[in-house]
Design an enzyme around this catalytic site. Structure first.
Site, PDB file in Angstrom:
ATOM      1  CB  THR A 287      46.437  41.861  42.928  1.00 55.74           C
ATOM      2  OG1 THR A 287      47.182  42.988  42.449  1.00 55.74           O
ATOM      3  CG2 THR A 287      46.939  41.464  44.299  1.00 55.74           C
TER       4      THR A 287
ATOM      5  CG  LEU B 149      47.601  39.163  47.399  1.00 56.47           C
ATOM      6  CD1 LEU B 149      46.305  38.742  48.071  1.00 56.47           C
ATOM      7  CD2 LEU B 149      48.505  39.855  48.419  1.00 56.47           C
ATOM      8  CB  CYS B 150      51.709  35.939  44.745  1.00 51.79           C
ATOM      9  SG  CYS B 150      53.387  35.423  44.321  1.00 51.79           S
ATOM     10  CB  ILE B 151      51.753  31.455  42.904  1.00 52.73           C
ATOM     11  CG1 ILE B 151      51.660  30.218  42.001  1.00 52.73           C
ATOM     12  CG2 ILE B 151      51.807  31.047  44.379  1.00 52.73           C
ATOM     13  CD1 ILE B 151      51.783  30.512  40.515  1.00 52.73           C
TER      14      ILE B 151
END
Length: 218
Positions: A191, A137-139
């Site tokens: 995502t 997720l994210c970074i």
């Protein structure tokens, strides 16, 4: 849906600016349980890069341990990452937060020239070799791009980060909230979450979407 399926979740501390993003971490754990699966939580036993005052963004003159900080989110039920055994898990998932880019690797300082914490790199490679799903997720997808190279991931719509990822030989796909990019060949699921302007509802939907998609492939 996820009966008898077990995830390993790697956290990078506690708090968006110097550790694991708390909303992403909690919503990931919630989604795993919501779909009937179970999880164990891991973090490297190491000093975190630095400590940030989350009120004003200033750096604090103290030291904290990634594992001990992550234990706050895990309510104490957590293991050091060196105890991870891929044979015991059906999938691996990594929430985001600056701790990913500061503690699990040095992306925050070195970009695509970063180094990856050896235990983190080992876990990713072992799960990949066993063809078990890995979610980020994210970074966190930068870890997958750096370790595995020729993969397809998303961090949302940030152009500079996407270009840095592609400089590693990976492919980036632009996405919005709760969209999941699936790299079938490498069994990778990514995502964007807080890489986009987001509410906690967006984060919950993103976590549910990625966990649901991963379970389809387990």
């Amino acid at each position: 849906m996820g009966a008898n399926k077990k995830f390993a979740v790697i956290l990078s501390g506690c708090g968006v600016f110097d550790g694991a993003e708390i909303h992403e971490s909690v919503m990931t754990l919630y989604a795993i349980a919501k779909y009937g699966a179970s999880y164990e939580i891991f973090a490297p036993d190491m000093e975190q890069h630095h400590v940030i005052n989350h009120l004003d963004g200033s750096e604090m003159k103290e030291k904290r341990n990634v594992l001990i900080e992550a234990a706050r989110i895990a309510r104490g039920k957590i293991k050091p990452l060196n105890e991870f055994n891929p044979e015991f898990f059906d999938g691996l998932i990594l929430p985001g937060g600056f701790g990913v880019a500061k503690n699990l690797c040095t992306w925050a300082f070195d970009g695509p020239n970063c180094t990856i914490h050896p235990q983190v790199e080992s876990v990713i490679k072992k799960m990949h070799k066993l063809k078990k799903p890995i979610g980020a997720l994210c970074i966190s997808p930068v870890l997958l791009a750096k370790v595995l190279g020729n993969v397809t991931v998303t961090i949302g719509k940030d152009v500079s980060t996407a270009q840095a990822i592609e400089s590693l030989g990976a492919k980036h796909q632009s996405t919005g909230h709760a969209q999941v990019v699936v790299d079938e060949k490498n069994m990778l699921f990514t995502t964007p979450c807080y890489m986009l302007d987001a509410t906690i509802v967006d984060i919950a939907e993103g976590a549910k979407a990625i966990v649901s998609e991963m379970l389809k492939w387990i």
